[in-house]
Design a protein around this motif. Structure first.
Motif, PDB file in Angstrom:
ATOM      1  N   VAL A 245       0.846  -1.203   0.000  1.00  0.00           N
ATOM      2  CA  VAL A 245       0.000   0.000   0.000  1.00  0.00           C
ATOM      3  C   VAL A 245       0.875   1.244   0.000  1.00  0.00           C
ATOM      4  CG1 VAL A 245      -1.660   1.345   1.350  1.00  0.00           C
ATOM      5  CG2 VAL A 245      -1.923  -1.139   1.148  1.00  0.00           C
ATOM      6  N   ASP A 246       1.917   1.251   0.855  1.00  0.00           N
ATOM      7  CA  ASP A 246       2.803   2.416   0.935  1.00  0.00           C
ATOM      8  C   ASP A 246       3.500   2.660  -0.399  1.00  0.00           C
ATOM      9  OD1 ASP A 246       2.047   2.640   3.559  1.00  0.00           O
ATOM     10  OD2 ASP A 246       3.859   1.724   4.383  1.00  0.00           O
ATOM     11  N   LYS A 247       3.917   1.592  -1.046  1.00  0.00           N
ATOM     12  CA  LYS A 247       4.639   1.713  -2.315  1.00  0.00           C
ATOM     13  C   LYS A 247       3.717   2.278  -3.407  1.00  0.00           C
ATOM     14  CE  LYS A 247       7.561  -1.204  -5.186  1.00  0.00           C
ATOM     15  NZ  LYS A 247       6.634  -1.821  -6.144  1.00  0.00           N
TER      16      LYS A 247
ATOM     17  N   VAL B 168      -8.201  -5.413   5.055  1.00  0.00           N
ATOM     18  CA  VAL B 168      -7.330  -6.276   5.863  1.00  0.00           C
ATOM     19  C   VAL B 168      -5.931  -6.323   5.252  1.00  0.00           C
ATOM     20  CG1 VAL B 168      -7.025  -8.553   6.855  1.00  0.00           C
ATOM     21  CG2 VAL B 168      -9.326  -7.659   6.526  1.00  0.00           C
ATOM     22  N   LEU B 169      -4.944  -5.939   6.049  1.00  0.00           N
ATOM     23  CA  LEU B 169      -3.569  -5.868   5.541  1.00  0.00           C
ATOM     24  C   LEU B 169      -2.625  -6.633   6.457  1.00  0.00           C
ATOM     25  CD1 LEU B 169      -3.477  -2.023   4.820  1.00  0.00           C
ATOM     26  CD2 LEU B 169      -3.857  -3.852   3.147  1.00  0.00           C
ATOM     27  N   THR B 170      -1.597  -7.227   5.828  1.00  0.00           N
ATOM     28  CA  THR B 170      -0.538  -7.834   6.610  1.00  0.00           C
ATOM     29  C   THR B 170       0.557  -6.797   6.794  1.00  0.00           C
ATOM     30  OG1 THR B 170      -1.063  -9.970   5.625  1.00  0.00           O
ATOM     31  CG2 THR B 170       1.051  -9.792   6.764  1.00  0.00           C
ATOM     32  N   GLY B 171       0.853  -6.483   8.027  1.00  0.00           N
ATOM     33  CA  GLY B 171       1.880  -5.493   8.335  1.00  0.00           C
ATOM     34  C   GLY B 171       3.067  -6.165   8.990  1.00  0.00           C
ATOM     35  N   PRO B 172       4.076  -5.381   9.367  1.00  0.00           N
ATOM     36  CA  PRO B 172       5.263  -5.960   9.996  1.00  0.00           C
ATOM     37  C   PRO B 172       4.931  -6.638  11.333  1.00  0.00           C
ATOM     38  CG  PRO B 172       5.330  -3.550  10.055  1.00  0.00           C
ATOM     39  CD  PRO B 172       4.178  -3.925   9.204  1.00  0.00           C
ATOM     40  N   GLU B 173       3.909  -6.141  12.014  1.00  0.00           N
ATOM     41  CA  GLU B 173       3.610  -6.698  13.335  1.00  0.00           C
ATOM     42  C   GLU B 173       2.333  -7.514  13.405  1.00  0.00           C
ATOM     43  OE1 GLU B 173       3.861  -3.189  15.822  1.00  0.00           O
ATOM     44  OE2 GLU B 173       5.841  -2.932  14.901  1.00  0.00           O
ATOM     45  N   ARG B 174       1.416  -7.259  12.510  1.00  0.00           N
ATOM     46  CA  ARG B 174       0.141  -7.957  12.630  1.00  0.00           C
ATOM     47  C   ARG B 174      -0.581  -8.033  11.299  1.00  0.00           C
ATOM     48  NH1 ARG B 174      -0.164  -2.885  15.158  1.00  0.00           N
ATOM     49  NH2 ARG B 174       0.424  -3.813  17.114  1.00  0.00           N
ATOM     50  N   LYS B 175      -1.527  -8.959  11.250  1.00  0.00           N
ATOM     51  CA  LYS B 175      -2.477  -8.972  10.143  1.00  0.00           C
ATOM     52  C   LYS B 175      -3.779  -8.438  10.691  1.00  0.00           C
ATOM     53  CE  LYS B 175      -4.619 -11.654   6.526  1.00  0.00           C
ATOM     54  NZ  LYS B 175      -4.650 -12.842   5.695  1.00  0.00           N
ATOM     55  N   LEU B 176      -4.148  -7.252  10.277  1.00  0.00           N
ATOM     56  CA  LEU B 176      -5.298  -6.585  10.874  1.00  0.00           C
ATOM     57  C   LEU B 176      -5.826  -5.544   9.899  1.00  0.00           C
ATOM     58  CD1 LEU B 176      -7.030  -6.133  13.470  1.00  0.00           C
ATOM     59  CD2 LEU B 176      -5.288  -4.522  14.234  1.00  0.00           C
ATOM     60  N   GLY B 177      -7.102  -5.283   9.958  1.00  0.00           N
ATOM     61  CA  GLY B 177      -7.720  -4.346   9.040  1.00  0.00           C
ATOM     62  C   GLY B 177      -7.572  -2.898   9.463  1.00  0.00           C
ATOM     63  N   ILE B 178      -7.675  -2.000   8.473  1.00  0.00           N
ATOM     64  CA  ILE B 178      -7.889  -0.589   8.765  1.00  0.00           C
ATOM     65  C   ILE B 178      -9.406  -0.429   8.807  1.00  0.00           C
ATOM     66  CG2 ILE B 178      -7.588   1.790   7.973  1.00  0.00           C
ATOM     67  CD1 ILE B 178      -5.074   0.945   6.493  1.00  0.00           C
TER      68      ILE B 178
ATOM     69  N   SER C  86       2.551   5.595   7.427  1.00  0.00           N
ATOM     70  CA  SER C  86       2.468   4.307   6.753  1.00  0.00           C
ATOM     71  C   SER C  86       1.122   3.647   7.055  1.00  0.00           C
ATOM     72  CB  SER C  86       3.601   3.416   7.274  1.00  0.00           C
ATOM     73  OG  SER C  86       3.307   2.056   7.005  1.00  0.00           O
ATOM     74  N   ALA C  87       0.697   2.797   6.136  1.00  0.00           N
ATOM     75  CA  ALA C  87      -0.567   2.091   6.336  1.00  0.00           C
ATOM     76  C   ALA C  87      -0.572   1.317   7.650  1.00  0.00           C
ATOM     77  CB  ALA C  87      -0.828   1.152   5.154  1.00  0.00           C
ATOM     78  N   LYS C  88       0.599   0.861   8.083  1.00  0.00           N
ATOM     79  CA  LYS C  88       0.657   0.075   9.322  1.00  0.00           C
ATOM     80  C   LYS C  88       0.223   0.895  10.543  1.00  0.00           C
ATOM     81  CE  LYS C  88       5.604   0.464  10.683  1.00  0.00           C
ATOM     82  NZ  LYS C  88       5.748   1.874  10.486  1.00  0.00           N
ATOM     83  N   ASP C  89       0.355   2.214  10.458  1.00  0.00           N
ATOM     84  CA  ASP C  89      -0.038   3.079  11.583  1.00  0.00           C
ATOM     85  C   ASP C  89      -1.556   3.103  11.787  1.00  0.00           C
ATOM     86  OD1 ASP C  89       2.641   3.724  11.547  1.00  0.00           O
ATOM     87  OD2 ASP C  89       2.343   5.572  10.382  1.00  0.00           O
TER      88      ASP C  89
ATOM     89  N   LEU D 158      -8.664   4.655  13.558  1.00  0.00           N
ATOM     90  CA  LEU D 158      -7.428   5.424  13.699  1.00  0.00           C
ATOM     91  C   LEU D 158      -7.234   6.431  12.561  1.00  0.00           C
ATOM     92  CD1 LEU D 158      -5.136   2.391  14.700  1.00  0.00           C
ATOM     93  CD2 LEU D 158      -6.127   4.110  16.226  1.00  0.00           C
ATOM     94  N   VAL D 159      -8.038   6.310  11.505  1.00  0.00           N
ATOM     95  CA  VAL D 159      -7.879   7.185  10.332  1.00  0.00           C
ATOM     96  C   VAL D 159      -8.462   8.558  10.641  1.00  0.00           C
ATOM     97  CG1 VAL D 159      -8.424   7.484   7.884  1.00  0.00           C
ATOM     98  CG2 VAL D 159      -8.033   5.185   8.801  1.00  0.00           C
TER      99      VAL D 159
END
Ligand SMILES: [Fe+2]
Length: 360
Positions: free
Chosen positions: A77-79, A154-164, A119-122, A128-129
């Motif tokens: 997403v960030d890219k 639902v996104l896989t991030g560095p720490e978790r798989k969780l949705g925005i 970043s999307a992970k935030d 949170l948006v």
């Protein structure tokens, strides 16, 4: 008690061939000729002129093929967001996602990240948006995930798989054209359709169930059974009905939650990259204890369509790897609370999850 006030998809068009109206639908949303529409299209359609020739590119509009080979990632997403920001002086007029759950989730997430810093992970989590997303359109080409109607990406991030999960996540416009699903391979059709079936079972058997969720869940379940169990529909009717089942299944979990299969499937997805649809099937196959009737019917449908699920995914995993999956699964607290009830922590132990994962 305070009730949640949810946004919904504001506009939807349904019908075979309705994809042809895309140009007319988005034209009024073009802010100016320098603010392009960005089409994120599943790269499975690369070279498929039946679909791509109908994508209404004008002015500086851009078509970006995205891979759905892997589950969508925050880094992806960030890219994409950066690529779009660097390519144009103006913020785009809109993002249009054409594809399956992965592509639609990418479109939702990119439309959010174009107006929110970092970043999307935030933003993985609930509410949170901060800023509204840009105009975004979802056009599903496979049915079952409910991504076209949901309030999450639902996104896989560095720490978790969780949705925005946010009020800004749902699409502003959805185009439901069942004809777009005509070339979905049979296995994929089954796994993704079962995502919808599992949404129904988890919603209808959850402690969060209410009349709102029940009405949608029952309709989606009825359609799923007609399509996958009775198996007597004409091809086009089955495509139409599965697209509506996906919509209703997604609506059903909007005002409740998913459950054990989704929680554990996220663990598989995070560690092993197992895709959502097939991951849910692999998990659900072993959940008789939680969903006896639902699993029994699932096994019937699996047999009816000659589906062989992969076995032994977890056979060679280390204890540390089991721990990672268990951590991801247990972190999804609302899912467990829905499935088991308020005191779920007393009933769902790490050993229990390890025993279940070991069977997969
Ligand atoms: Fe799902």
């Amino acid at each position: 008690m305070s009730y949640k006030n949810y946004p919904m998809v504001s506009r939807v068009i349904f019908g075979r061939g309705s994809f042809n109206q895309l140009g007319d639908i988005i034209a009024p949303k073009r802010r100016n000729i320098k603010a392009p529409f960005i089409f994120l299209v599943d790269d499975i359609f690369k070279g498929n002129s039946w679909l791509t020739s109908r994508i209404p590119l004008a002015y500086q509009d851009k078509l970006i093929y995205v891979s759905a080979e892997e589950e969508p990632k925050t880094s992806q997403v960030d890219k994409l967001t950066e690529e779009i920001i660097l390519s144009f002086n103006e913020r785009p007029s809109g993002i249009i996602g054409v594809g399956g759950g992965t592509t639609m989730d990418l479109a939702k997430a990119v439309s959010i990240m174009l107006t929110n810093d970092g970043s999307a992970k935030d933003y993985q989590g609930w509410d949170l948006v901060k800023n509204p997303a840009i105009y975004h359109v979802g056009i599903p080409t496979i049915s079952g995930t409910g991504a076209e109607v949901s309030r999450t990406t639902v996104l896989t991030g560095p720490e978790r798989k969780l949705g925005i999960n946010s009020d800004y996540t749902p699409f502003d416009q959805v185009i439901l054209d069942p004809e777009l699903t005509k070339d979905v391979p049979k296995d994929q059709w089954f796994y993704t359709g079962m995502d919808c079936y599992i949404h129904c079972i988890e919603s209808l058997n959850g402690t969060f169930l209410n009349a709102f969720s029940k009405s949608y869940g029952e309709k989606a379940l009825e359609l799923c059974l007609e399509i996958f169990l009775e198996n007597s529909l004409a091809v086009e009717e089955a495509q139409d009905k599965l697209m509506m089942a996906s919509w209703h299944g997604g609506m059903s979990i909007a005002y409740s939650q998913v459950g054990v299969a989704h929680a554990m499937s996220y663990g598989l997805g995070y560690l092993l990259g197992t895709k959502h649809g097939i991951g849910n099937c692999i998990v659900f196959d072993h959940l008789e204890e939680y969903y006896p009737e639902g699993v029994k019917i699932f096994k019937d449908m699996k047999a009816k369509h000659d589906i062989e699920l992969p076995q032994g995914l977890c056979a060679d995993l280390s204890d540390a790897e089991f721990d990672i999956m268990i951590d991801v699964a247990l972190s999804l607290e609302p899912l467990w609370e829905n499935a088991i009830g308020k005191n779920w922590k007393k009933k769902v132990t790490r050993d229990k999850l390890k025993a279940l994962y070991s069977k997969m």
